[in-house]
Design a protein around this motif. Sequence first.
Motif, PDB file in Angstrom:
ATOM      1  N   PRO A 111      67.603 -49.257  13.277  1.00 38.49           N
ATOM      2  CA  PRO A 111      68.648 -50.268  13.272  1.00 38.49           C
ATOM      3  C   PRO A 111      68.077 -51.684  13.260  1.00 38.49           C
ATOM      4  CG  PRO A 111      68.558 -49.146  15.391  1.00 38.49           C
ATOM      5  CD  PRO A 111      67.587 -48.454  14.474  1.00 38.49           C
ATOM      6  N   HIS A 112      66.975 -51.899  13.947  1.00 35.83           N
ATOM      7  CA  HIS A 112      66.308 -53.189  13.969  1.00 35.83           C
ATOM      8  C   HIS A 112      64.830 -52.915  13.750  1.00 35.83           C
ATOM      9  CE1 HIS A 112      69.952 -55.061  15.312  1.00 35.83           C
ATOM     10  NE2 HIS A 112      70.068 -54.110  16.227  1.00 35.83           N
ATOM     11  N   PHE A 113      64.353 -53.209  12.566  1.00 36.25           N
ATOM     12  CA  PHE A 113      63.029 -52.788  12.134  1.00 36.25           C
ATOM     13  C   PHE A 113      61.912 -53.185  13.096  1.00 36.25           C
ATOM     14  CE2 PHE A 113      60.066 -51.137   9.272  1.00 36.25           C
ATOM     15  CZ  PHE A 113      59.031 -52.025   9.106  1.00 36.25           C
ATOM     16  N   LEU A 114      61.939 -54.383  13.632  1.00 33.49           N
ATOM     17  CA  LEU A 114      60.827 -54.852  14.452  1.00 33.49           C
ATOM     18  C   LEU A 114      61.022 -54.615  15.951  1.00 33.49           C
ATOM     19  CD1 LEU A 114      59.951 -58.168  12.600  1.00 33.49           C
ATOM     20  CD2 LEU A 114      58.822 -55.961  12.415  1.00 33.49           C
ATOM     21  N   ASP A 115      62.191 -54.148  16.364  1.00 34.15           N
ATOM     22  CA  ASP A 115      62.422 -53.905  17.795  1.00 34.15           C
ATOM     23  C   ASP A 115      61.485 -52.817  18.312  1.00 34.15           C
ATOM     24  OD1 ASP A 115      64.353 -55.777  17.821  1.00 34.15           O
ATOM     25  OD2 ASP A 115      66.043 -54.401  18.105  1.00 34.15           O
ATOM     26  N   GLY A 116      60.868 -53.069  19.432  1.00 35.63           N
ATOM     27  CA  GLY A 116      60.076 -52.058  20.108  1.00 35.63           C
ATOM     28  C   GLY A 116      58.674 -51.867  19.563  1.00 35.63           C
ATOM     29  N   LEU A 117      58.261 -52.624  18.563  1.00 39.66           N
ATOM     30  CA  LEU A 117      56.906 -52.479  18.035  1.00 39.66           C
ATOM     31  C   LEU A 117      55.943 -53.314  18.874  1.00 39.66           C
ATOM     32  CD1 LEU A 117      57.536 -52.712  14.205  1.00 39.66           C
ATOM     33  CD2 LEU A 117      57.232 -50.677  15.594  1.00 39.66           C
ATOM     34  N   ASP A 118      54.766 -52.765  19.061  1.00 38.56           N
ATOM     35  CA  ASP A 118      53.796 -53.513  19.847  1.00 38.56           C
ATOM     36  C   ASP A 118      53.114 -54.569  18.980  1.00 38.56           C
ATOM     37  OD1 ASP A 118      51.874 -52.169  18.322  1.00 38.56           O
ATOM     38  OD2 ASP A 118      51.530 -50.657  19.864  1.00 38.56           O
ATOM     39  N   LYS A 119      52.301 -55.409  19.603  1.00 38.94           N
ATOM     40  CA  LYS A 119      51.646 -56.530  18.906  1.00 38.94           C
ATOM     41  C   LYS A 119      50.774 -56.047  17.758  1.00 38.94           C
ATOM     42  CE  LYS A 119      49.913 -60.745  18.474  1.00 38.94           C
ATOM     43  NZ  LYS A 119      50.027 -61.099  17.118  1.00 38.94           N
ATOM     44  N   GLU A 120      50.036 -54.967  17.955  1.00 40.93           N
ATOM     45  CA  GLU A 120      49.156 -54.446  16.906  1.00 40.93           C
ATOM     46  C   GLU A 120      49.975 -53.997  15.700  1.00 40.93           C
ATOM     47  OE1 GLU A 120      46.213 -50.684  16.274  1.00 40.93           O
ATOM     48  OE2 GLU A 120      46.085 -51.723  18.183  1.00 40.93           O
ATOM     49  N   ALA A 121      51.077 -53.320  15.953  1.00 44.58           N
ATOM     50  CA  ALA A 121      51.928 -52.869  14.854  1.00 44.58           C
ATOM     51  C   ALA A 121      52.532 -54.064  14.129  1.00 44.58           C
ATOM     52  CB  ALA A 121      53.023 -51.944  15.369  1.00 44.58           C
ATOM     53  N   ASP A 122      52.928 -55.114  14.868  1.00 44.37           N
ATOM     54  CA  ASP A 122      53.464 -56.319  14.242  1.00 44.37           C
ATOM     55  C   ASP A 122      52.440 -56.939  13.298  1.00 44.37           C
ATOM     56  OD1 ASP A 122      55.889 -56.136  15.507  1.00 44.37           O
ATOM     57  OD2 ASP A 122      55.451 -57.668  17.015  1.00 44.37           O
ATOM     58  N   ASP A 123      51.172 -57.005  13.741  1.00 47.67           N
ATOM     59  CA  ASP A 123      50.111 -57.559  12.898  1.00 47.67           C
ATOM     60  C   ASP A 123      49.919 -56.713  11.645  1.00 47.67           C
ATOM     61  OD1 ASP A 123      49.749 -59.585  14.720  1.00 47.67           O
ATOM     62  OD2 ASP A 123      47.984 -58.663  15.658  1.00 47.67           O
ATOM     63  N   ASP A 124      49.998 -55.386  11.760  1.00 47.47           N
ATOM     64  CA  ASP A 124      49.872 -54.509  10.605  1.00 47.47           C
ATOM     65  C   ASP A 124      50.995 -54.750   9.608  1.00 47.47           C
ATOM     66  OD1 ASP A 124      47.625 -53.393  11.736  1.00 47.47           O
ATOM     67  OD2 ASP A 124      48.658 -51.591  12.454  1.00 47.47           O
ATOM     68  N   ILE A 125      52.197 -54.945  10.108  1.00 49.07           N
ATOM     69  CA  ILE A 125      53.349 -55.174   9.242  1.00 49.07           C
ATOM     70  C   ILE A 125      53.188 -56.494   8.496  1.00 49.07           C
ATOM     71  CG2 ILE A 125      55.815 -55.713   9.240  1.00 49.07           C
ATOM     72  CD1 ILE A 125      56.104 -53.625  11.472  1.00 49.07           C
ATOM     73  N   ILE A 126      52.791 -57.526   9.201  1.00 44.58           N
ATOM     74  CA  ILE A 126      52.589 -58.829   8.562  1.00 44.58           C
ATOM     75  C   ILE A 126      51.483 -58.738   7.517  1.00 44.58           C
ATOM     76  CG2 ILE A 126      51.901 -61.243   8.946  1.00 44.58           C
ATOM     77  CD1 ILE A 126      54.754 -60.508   9.884  1.00 44.58           C
ATOM     78  N   GLY A 127      50.407 -58.049   7.834  1.00 42.54           N
ATOM     79  CA  GLY A 127      49.315 -57.877   6.876  1.00 42.54           C
ATOM     80  C   GLY A 127      49.772 -57.141   5.624  1.00 42.54           C
ATOM     81  N   LEU A 128      50.543 -56.089   5.813  1.00 41.51           N
ATOM     82  CA  LEU A 128      51.062 -55.337   4.677  1.00 41.51           C
ATOM     83  C   LEU A 128      52.008 -56.191   3.850  1.00 41.51           C
ATOM     84  CD1 LEU A 128      51.385 -52.709   3.081  1.00 41.51           C
ATOM     85  CD2 LEU A 128      53.169 -52.042   4.711  1.00 41.51           C
ATOM     86  N   ALA A 129      52.901 -56.907   4.514  1.00 38.53           N
ATOM     87  CA  ALA A 129      53.860 -57.752   3.801  1.00 38.53           C
ATOM     88  C   ALA A 129      53.156 -58.840   2.996  1.00 38.53           C
ATOM     89  CB  ALA A 129      54.849 -58.365   4.782  1.00 38.53           C
ATOM     90  N   THR A 130      52.169 -59.509   3.589  1.00 35.51           N
ATOM     91  CA  THR A 130      51.469 -60.564   2.870  1.00 35.51           C
ATOM     92  C   THR A 130      50.625 -59.990   1.730  1.00 35.51           C
ATOM     93  OG1 THR A 130      49.689 -60.578   4.517  1.00 35.51           O
ATOM     94  CG2 THR A 130      51.469 -62.197   4.797  1.00 35.51           C
TER      95      THR A 130
END
Length: 146
Positions: free
Chosen positions: A21-40
């Motif tokens: 329902p909310h893609f970034l809810d509950g993700l830890d900092k490492e996962a957030d960095d992976d997502i940003i890296g993939l997106a960029t």
Amino acid sequence: MPLSGYAQVQTNPLRLPLTPPHFLDGLDKEADDDIIGLATHVIATERDALTNLHNLYQSDPAAQRSFKQALQVMGKTSRQGGRIIVSGMGKSGKIGQKFIATLNSFGIRSAFLHPTEAMHGDLGMIGHVSKTPFWPGWLDPDLPFT
């Protein structure tokens, strides 16, 4: 233990539900960095593809002629009240459908024709064709459509 000669299936390291329902809810900092890296990375890949396309149309006379011809034919067809027909299957068909959606959003009459459907009776949607400059090699461009 993996079988020799077979690729191992990679599991989703983020362990996201299929439809979060909310893609970034509950993700830890490492996962957030992976997502940003993939997106960029995706954005950079798209940027590079557009740069290559820009360079092609700036430097290749054959690409320039083909692009100019396509725009002229589509413009003339639209001005004369005709319809732009795009055909394709697989990935090129999906791209063709998106192109048709874009043309339609600008008020340019257009339609998508799946090649298999065309072979089974949907050619009637085309009507009279005065010019067919962009048929794939397996179709005779002089084939009369009336």
